[in-house]
Design an enzyme around this catalytic site. Structure first.
Site, PDB file in Angstrom:
ATOM      1  N   THR A  78     -78.346  66.408  21.669  1.00  0.00           N
ATOM      2  CA  THR A  78     -77.529  65.688  22.639  1.00  0.00           C
ATOM      3  C   THR A  78     -76.996  64.498  21.840  1.00  0.00           C
ATOM      4  O   THR A  78     -77.699  63.990  20.960  1.00  0.00           O
ATOM      5  CB  THR A  78     -78.334  65.197  23.859  1.00  0.00           C
ATOM      6  OG1 THR A  78     -79.360  64.311  23.397  1.00  0.00           O
ATOM      7  CG2 THR A  78     -78.995  66.354  24.608  1.00  0.00           C
ATOM      8  N   HIS A  79     -75.786  64.109  22.126  1.00  0.00           N
ATOM      9  CA  HIS A  79     -75.109  63.047  21.345  1.00  0.00           C
ATOM     10  C   HIS A  79     -75.054  63.394  19.855  1.00  0.00           C
ATOM     11  O   HIS A  79     -74.989  62.506  19.005  1.00  0.00           O
ATOM     12  CB  HIS A  79     -75.806  61.688  21.512  1.00  0.00           C
ATOM     13  CG  HIS A  79     -76.149  61.356  22.931  1.00  0.00           C
ATOM     14  ND1 HIS A  79     -75.325  60.625  23.743  1.00  0.00           N
ATOM     15  CD2 HIS A  79     -77.219  61.693  23.695  1.00  0.00           C
ATOM     16  CE1 HIS A  79     -75.877  60.499  24.948  1.00  0.00           C
ATOM     17  NE2 HIS A  79     -77.025  61.150  24.945  1.00  0.00           N
TER      18      HIS A  79
ATOM     19  N   ASN B 165     -32.532  87.311  38.574  1.00  0.00           N
ATOM     20  CA  ASN B 165     -33.605  86.408  39.032  1.00  0.00           C
ATOM     21  C   ASN B 165     -34.860  87.162  39.454  1.00  0.00           C
ATOM     22  O   ASN B 165     -35.973  86.792  39.074  1.00  0.00           O
ATOM     23  CB  ASN B 165     -33.104  85.526  40.175  1.00  0.00           C
ATOM     24  CG  ASN B 165     -31.991  84.594  39.726  1.00  0.00           C
ATOM     25  OD1 ASN B 165     -31.749  84.474  38.526  1.00  0.00           O
ATOM     26  ND2 ASN B 165     -31.318  83.961  40.659  1.00  0.00           N
TER      27      ASN B 165
ATOM     28  N   ASN C 213     -64.086  76.378   2.583  1.00  0.00           N
ATOM     29  CA  ASN C 213     -63.629  75.670   3.780  1.00  0.00           C
ATOM     30  C   ASN C 213     -63.559  76.568   5.021  1.00  0.00           C
ATOM     31  O   ASN C 213     -63.133  77.717   4.922  1.00  0.00           O
ATOM     32  CB  ASN C 213     -62.246  75.060   3.524  1.00  0.00           C
ATOM     33  CG  ASN C 213     -62.287  74.003   2.432  1.00  0.00           C
ATOM     34  OD1 ASN C 213     -63.287  73.294   2.294  1.00  0.00           O
ATOM     35  ND2 ASN C 213     -61.234  73.921   1.649  1.00  0.00           N
TER      36      ASN C 213
ATOM     37  N   LYS D 215     -65.973  74.167  -3.219  1.00  0.00           N
ATOM     38  CA  LYS D 215     -65.696  74.160  -1.779  1.00  0.00           C
ATOM     39  C   LYS D 215     -65.454  75.533  -1.177  1.00  0.00           C
ATOM     40  O   LYS D 215     -64.874  76.416  -1.780  1.00  0.00           O
ATOM     41  CB  LYS D 215     -64.489  73.269  -1.487  1.00  0.00           C
ATOM     42  CG  LYS D 215     -64.821  71.822  -1.750  1.00  0.00           C
ATOM     43  CD  LYS D 215     -63.903  70.901  -1.027  1.00  0.00           C
ATOM     44  CE  LYS D 215     -64.198  70.880   0.438  1.00  0.00           C
ATOM     45  NZ  LYS D 215     -63.407  69.851   1.110  1.00  0.00           N
TER      46      LYS D 215
ATOM     47  N   LYS E 173     -41.055  81.346  29.190  1.00  0.00           N
ATOM     48  CA  LYS E 173     -41.596  82.435  28.386  1.00  0.00           C
ATOM     49  C   LYS E 173     -42.045  82.005  26.999  1.00  0.00           C
ATOM     50  O   LYS E 173     -43.078  82.439  26.503  1.00  0.00           O
ATOM     51  CB  LYS E 173     -40.574  83.576  28.319  1.00  0.00           C
ATOM     52  CG  LYS E 173     -40.496  84.326  29.649  1.00  0.00           C
ATOM     53  CD  LYS E 173     -39.379  85.326  29.727  1.00  0.00           C
ATOM     54  CE  LYS E 173     -38.035  84.716  29.989  1.00  0.00           C
ATOM     55  NZ  LYS E 173     -37.952  83.894  31.224  1.00  0.00           N
TER      56      LYS E 173
ATOM     57  N   GLN F 291     -36.051  79.569  32.349  1.00  0.00           N
ATOM     58  CA  GLN F 291     -35.957  80.434  31.169  1.00  0.00           C
ATOM     59  C   GLN F 291     -36.931  79.981  30.078  1.00  0.00           C
ATOM     60  O   GLN F 291     -37.370  80.780  29.256  1.00  0.00           O
ATOM     61  CB  GLN F 291     -34.514  80.411  30.651  1.00  0.00           C
ATOM     62  CG  GLN F 291     -34.271  81.204  29.391  1.00  0.00           C
ATOM     63  CD  GLN F 291     -32.800  81.447  29.165  1.00  0.00           C
ATOM     64  OE1 GLN F 291     -32.187  82.272  29.830  1.00  0.00           O
ATOM     65  NE2 GLN F 291     -32.202  80.723  28.235  1.00  0.00           N
TER      66      GLN F 291
ATOM     67  N   SER G  37     -60.866  75.767  -2.422  1.00  0.00           N
ATOM     68  CA  SER G  37     -59.967  74.649  -2.701  1.00  0.00           C
ATOM     69  C   SER G  37     -59.374  74.873  -4.075  1.00  0.00           C
ATOM     70  O   SER G  37     -60.039  75.356  -4.980  1.00  0.00           O
ATOM     71  CB  SER G  37     -60.754  73.344  -2.667  1.00  0.00           C
ATOM     72  OG  SER G  37     -60.088  72.366  -3.444  1.00  0.00           O
TER      73      SER G  37
ATOM     74  N   SER H 137     -31.590  83.473  25.358  1.00  0.00           N
ATOM     75  CA  SER H 137     -33.045  83.532  25.280  1.00  0.00           C
ATOM     76  C   SER H 137     -33.511  84.820  24.612  1.00  0.00           C
ATOM     77  O   SER H 137     -34.705  85.102  24.577  1.00  0.00           O
ATOM     78  CB  SER H 137     -33.647  83.431  26.687  1.00  0.00           C
ATOM     79  OG  SER H 137     -33.141  84.474  27.510  1.00  0.00           O
TER      80      SER H 137
ATOM     81  N   GLU I 212     -61.268  75.671  11.894  1.00  0.00           N
ATOM     82  CA  GLU I 212     -60.442  74.470  12.100  1.00  0.00           C
ATOM     83  C   GLU I 212     -59.146  74.825  12.832  1.00  0.00           C
ATOM     84  O   GLU I 212     -58.680  74.079  13.706  1.00  0.00           O
ATOM     85  CB  GLU I 212     -60.116  73.824  10.751  1.00  0.00           C
ATOM     86  CG  GLU I 212     -61.345  73.249  10.057  1.00  0.00           C
ATOM     87  CD  GLU I 212     -61.052  72.912   8.604  1.00  0.00           C
ATOM     88  OE1 GLU I 212     -60.729  71.763   8.316  1.00  0.00           O
ATOM     89  OE2 GLU I 212     -61.137  73.813   7.750  1.00  0.00           O
TER      90      GLU I 212
HETATM   91  N1  ARG Z   1     -32.720  84.756  30.911  1.00  0.00           N
HETATM   92  C1  ARG Z   1     -32.943  84.293  32.233  1.00  0.00           C
HETATM   93  C2  ARG Z   1     -34.371  83.738  32.342  1.00  0.00           C
HETATM   94  O1  ARG Z   1     -35.191  84.082  31.561  1.00  0.00           O
HETATM   95  C3  ARG Z   1     -32.779  85.407  33.228  1.00  0.00           C
HETATM   96  C4  ARG Z   1     -32.393  84.950  34.602  1.00  0.00           C
HETATM   97  C5  ARG Z   1     -31.009  84.419  34.588  1.00  0.00           C
HETATM   98  N2  ARG Z   1     -30.539  84.142  35.905  1.00  0.00           N
HETATM   99  C6  ARG Z   1     -29.464  83.396  36.140  1.00  0.00           C
HETATM  100  N3  ARG Z   1     -29.172  83.177  37.355  1.00  0.00           N
HETATM  101  N4  ARG Z   1     -28.750  82.885  35.168  1.00  0.00           N
HETATM  102  O2  ARG Z   1     -34.681  82.934  33.221  1.00  0.00           O
END
Ligand code: ARG
Length: 459
Positions: free
Chosen positions: A152-153, A107, A282, A280, A322, A319, A274, A20, A287
């Site tokens: 409205t509408h 963790n 835009n 144009k 994020k 994981q 454009s 990650s 958007e």
């Molecule tokens: N990269 C992991 C996450 O973002 C960190 C926690 C990993 N914990 C584990 N028991 N493998 O969740």
């Protein structure tokens, strides 16, 4: 075994799905802050030595400057930001690096880092929303008596002022700020020290680490501390609602800036041309704000669906929290900046707004109200008489103020010439003096109130 997509063996695939680091490297500041707080506490409790914590601190300072300068080399084999930093710490300081992870797990570490990141996001979004509110309130003060059609509408309903319309969004964004501030309050508790899931046998001081990281208190249940992601869901929930508000304003800008409406002209800075149609201009930024709301809502959905089936405590699924959170918050921050820029720099086409406000029999309600006030008609009957007058004007191809008194009297004999005083759009908006109404005087007061309230907020 898996076919053509991969030239390397299964271990490379495992590394790719497991890592990650490309996402969570953004947590490096929070990770270092968390490690510092943890190491200091371990030393204070006599769990590691003062010499160890001094070394850990020195190593973390060096890592900080390596990451800041871009010389730090991140490795996918080391999975995530936590292991990347710890491995580098070991290279720099040797043995004491191994003591940092006493009474801690990735963790509680990742939950701590992520909460710290989300807390900062709440603060940054609050600032950005303040700036957008200020831009809108400024426009409201400038256009307290600029008349535009209220819809409205998407049908002309009653005239309002452009300032009033701007202030409607100031109110919405104030509630959005409230939601982020509220989310911040609930997320500001420390998981650090929950360790893997059950707590630890070391005599740690969770109050001390919570305090050092600016958390209000340590979380009271270790399973909850490592499993909870409702803080991110709440942040994204607030983000999704805020993005929806931005999207509605964006939609209005798209409509207003069309050649058919011509209510506003976007600045060159916030529009594009454009390549084939030279006429144009835009509203791309608007958007894209509209589109990004969909993406942010999708991120919230993805996060909730990822979470909904997970038993306690940590599962690797988490994981994936994020990427969605970063994506949503990045997109929202960009939308807020773009919307602020558009609002600050657009030009308001007052004559076009006024002309549109005066068409479509927009003062019909004023006419009916006059019949109630001046002639004592029940509102339902006044509504009926007005309907007949609208039909007459429509047939004649003119507007309500263009009917003659004789024509009006042919529908209701008691009407006097006084009625013309309420048929202009200026009189219509000026009469809306009830609290929260669109009368220019109200709008001026509200714009001033907001500008005063917003003083010193925003960037
Ligand atoms: N990269 C992991 C996450 O973002 C960190 C926690 C990993 N914990 C584990 N028991 N493998 O969740």
């Amino acid at each position: 075994m898996w076919g053509g997509r991969f030239s390397a063996g299964p271990s490379a695939i495992m590394e790719e799905i497991n890592a990650s680091i490309d996402i969570d490297r953004r947590l490096w500041r929070e990770d270092i802050a968390g490690s510092r707080a943890h190491a200091q506490m371990l030393a204070a409790k006599g769990i590691i030595s003062d010499a160890d914590v001094a070394e850990i601190d020195r190593g973390l300072t060096q890592i900080e400057s390596e990451i800041e300068s871009g010389s730090f080399s991140f490795s996918a084999a080391l999975e995530d930001i936590h292991m990347n930093i710890e491995a580098r710490l070991k290279e720099i300081i040797g043995a004491p690096a191994g003591r940092l992870h006493t009474a801690r797990s990735r963790n509680d570490q990742v939950a701590t880092d992520f909460r710290l990141w989300c807390r900062q996001a709440c603060d940054d979004l609050d600032t950005a929303l303040g700036a957008l509110q200020r831009a809108l309130a400024t426009r409201a003060g400038q256009h307290a008596d600029t008349i535009m059609p209220g819809f409205t509408h998407l049908q002309s309903a009653q005239p309002v002022t452009f300032g009033h319309h701007c202030l409607a969004y100031v109110e919405m964004f104030a509630r959005d700020r409230g939601r982020f501030q509220d989310a911040r309050k609930r997320l500001n508790a420390s998981p650090l020290g929950a360790a893997a899931l059950a707590g630890t046998s070391f005599p740690i001081d969770r109050d001390a680490t919570a305090r050092a990281l600016g958390f209000d208190a340590p979380m009271a249940n270790s399973l909850d501390a490592v499993s909870a992601r409702d803080f991110a869901a709440e942040l994204l929930g607030a983000a999704a609602i805020c993005a929806t508000h931005i999207s509605r304003l964006a939609e209005e800008i798209v409509i207003w800036s069309s050649a058919q409406f011509s209510f506003v002209t976007l600045s060159d800075d916030f529009s594009t041309g454009s390549s084939i149609m030279p006429q144009k201009k835009n509203p791309d930024a608007a958007e894209l704000c509209r589109a990004k709301a969909g993406r942010i809502i999708g991120d919230l959905n993805g996060l909730l669906i990822m979470l909904k089936g997970l038993p306690l405590a940590y599962s690797k699924d988490m994981q994936e929290d994020k990427e969605q959170t970063f994506d949503a918050i990045d997109a929202l921050a960009l939308c807020l900046a773009a919307m602020t820029g558009m609002i600050e720099s657009l030009t308001v086409n007052k004559p076009a707004m006024r002309d549109a406000a005066a068409s479509g029999f927009a003062t019909a309600t004023d006419l009916a109200d006059w019949l109630v006030r001046a002639l004592g008609l029940p509102f339902r009957e006044a509504h009926h008489v007005t309907g007949a007058l609208v039909a007459m004007a429509e047939k004649k191809g003119c507007d309500l103020p263009d009917l003659t008194l004789e024509e009006i009297q042919s529908v209701h004999a008691d009407v006097s010439g006084d009625i013309f005083s309420v048929l202009s759009v200026e009189n219509s908006v000026a009469s809306r003096i009830s609290f929260g109404g669109t009368a220019p005087e109200n709008v001026r007061q509200q714009a001033e109130r907001w500008l005063k309230e917003l003083e010193g907020t925003g960037s």
